[in-house]
Scaffold this motif. Structure first.
Motif, short mmCIF file in Angstrom:
data_model
loop_
_atom_site.label_atom_id
_atom_site.label_comp_id
_atom_site.label_asym_id
_atom_site.label_seq_id
_atom_site.Cartn_x
_atom_site.Cartn_y
_atom_site.Cartn_z
N ASN A 1 0.75 -1.17 0.12
CA ASN A 1 0.01 -0.01 -0.19
C ASN A 1 0.82 1.16 0.11
O ASN A 1 0.56 2.14 0.70
CB ASN A 1 -0.85 0.12 1.23
CG ASN A 1 -2.00 -1.19 1.24
OD1 ASN A 1 -2.33 -1.76 0.17
ND2 ASN A 1 -2.03 -1.81 2.17
N ALA B 1 1.91 4.72 -1.04
CA ALA B 1 1.18 5.85 -1.95
C ALA B 1 1.83 7.25 -1.43
O ALA B 1 2.41 7.26 -0.28
CB ALA B 1 -0.19 5.59 -1.52
N THR C 1 7.45 0.33 -7.10
CA THR C 1 6.00 0.83 -7.27
C THR C 1 5.98 2.08 -8.01
O THR C 1 7.24 2.58 -8.02
CB THR C 1 5.11 1.04 -6.11
OG1 THR C 1 3.70 1.07 -6.80
CG2 THR C 1 5.73 1.98 -5.21
N LEU D 1 4.49 6.07 -7.77
CA LEU D 1 3.74 6.90 -6.89
C LEU D 1 2.98 7.96 -7.91
O LEU D 1 3.65 8.37 -8.62
CB LEU D 1 4.75 7.37 -6.00
CG LEU D 1 5.26 6.63 -4.65
CD1 LEU D 1 6.32 7.34 -3.92
CD2 LEU D 1 4.15 5.99 -4.12
#
Length: 271
Positions: free
Chosen positions: A176, A178, A268, A270
């Motif tokens: 998660n 973010a 990931t 953002l």
């Protein structure tokens, strides 16, 4: 007498290579180093208290119980479970009250004594160093209308004492990730997950492609065994002017006897 001899014997055992990288915690005029203790078996170690004030100070040492919440804060334990009671009873330390001259150190010896038949696992309590206010001269009574109060702050420092029995393992994950806000400033939010039979303690770092240093970092992150997930919001480094959006790599590294080990890493984007 037998109990006293057992305490002295345990405290006289050789120092174990069981402490986290040396660090200091301080409140008021007290510094405590290290800020975290790991005991393997019955071997002991030392904690150094330093009085950095200008006056003689007295501190009382006690064992307390704390539980971690998902946001990383610690709360007092109202009703201890069996594991917590065992951890509290295992910790041996001396002295229990110290008076330290200005700019002088004082050593506290600490060890753990496991009861016979104790199952393998991790046991944790917290050592509290609390200031004892000096005696005050009796002042002449004065006439006061209504109710009068005088508040005297009492300072204390708490450090975790982790006792590990057996070959314990932990698995860490990062989820998660973010963009977020921290006090109105850009930050990275994430969940650090833990599974296994021991806690973890290390640094969370956020790297951006093409940038050498982390754009965000939080050091000394613990995830104790009573929780499986800890939520973090890490402010971006104010010296980094590029913004947090785009591809990033987030990792969690733990330092131990064998050096620094990466326990988790994720990539990931953002937005």
């Amino acid at each position: 007498m037998k109990a006293a001899r057992r305490l002295l014997t345990a405290l006289a055992l050789p120092l174990a290579l069981v402490v986290a990288p040396r660090a200091e915690a301080g409140v008021g005029d007290l510094l405590v180093a290290p800020t975290r203790i790991i005991l393997n078996g019955s071997r002991g170690t030392e904690i150094v208290l330093s009085n950095i004030g200008d006056d003689v100070a007295t501190y009382r040492v006690s064992v307390e119980l704390r539980r971690m919440k998902p946001d990383g804060s610690l709360e007092d334990v109202a009703e201890a479970n069996d594991r917590e009671k065992t951890a509290q009873s295992m910790i041996l330390y001396a002295p229990r009250r110290v008076t330290i001259a200005p700019n002088q150190p004082q050593t506290i010896r600490i060890a753990a004594r496991a009861p016979a038949g104790l199952p393998d696992g991790e046991y944790r309590a917290h050592l509290l160093f609390r200031a004892v206010p000096p005696p005050r001269p009796v002042a002449a009574a004065t006439q006061v209308k209504g109710v009068s109060f005088e508040l005297i702050p009492i300072y204390g420092v708490t450090i975790p004492v982790v006792i590990r029995m057996g070959n314990l393992q932990a698995k860490v994950g990062i989820a998660n990730v973010a963009l977020a806000q921290s006090d109105g400033k850009p930050a990275v939010a994430l969940d650090l997950t833990r599974a296994g039979d021991r806690s973890v303690f290390g640094d969370v770092r956020v790297f951006k492609a093409g940038v050498k240093d982390p754009i965000a970092i939080q050091r000394g992150v613990a995830v104790y065994t009573e929780i499986g997930t800890r939520h973090l919001v890490i402010p971006l480094n104010p010296q980094f002017a590029g913004g947090g959006g785009g591809p990033v790599t987030v990792d969690f590294i733990e330092s131990g006897d064998g050096g620094t080990v990466s326990l988790a890493e994720t990539k990931t984007v953002l937005r």
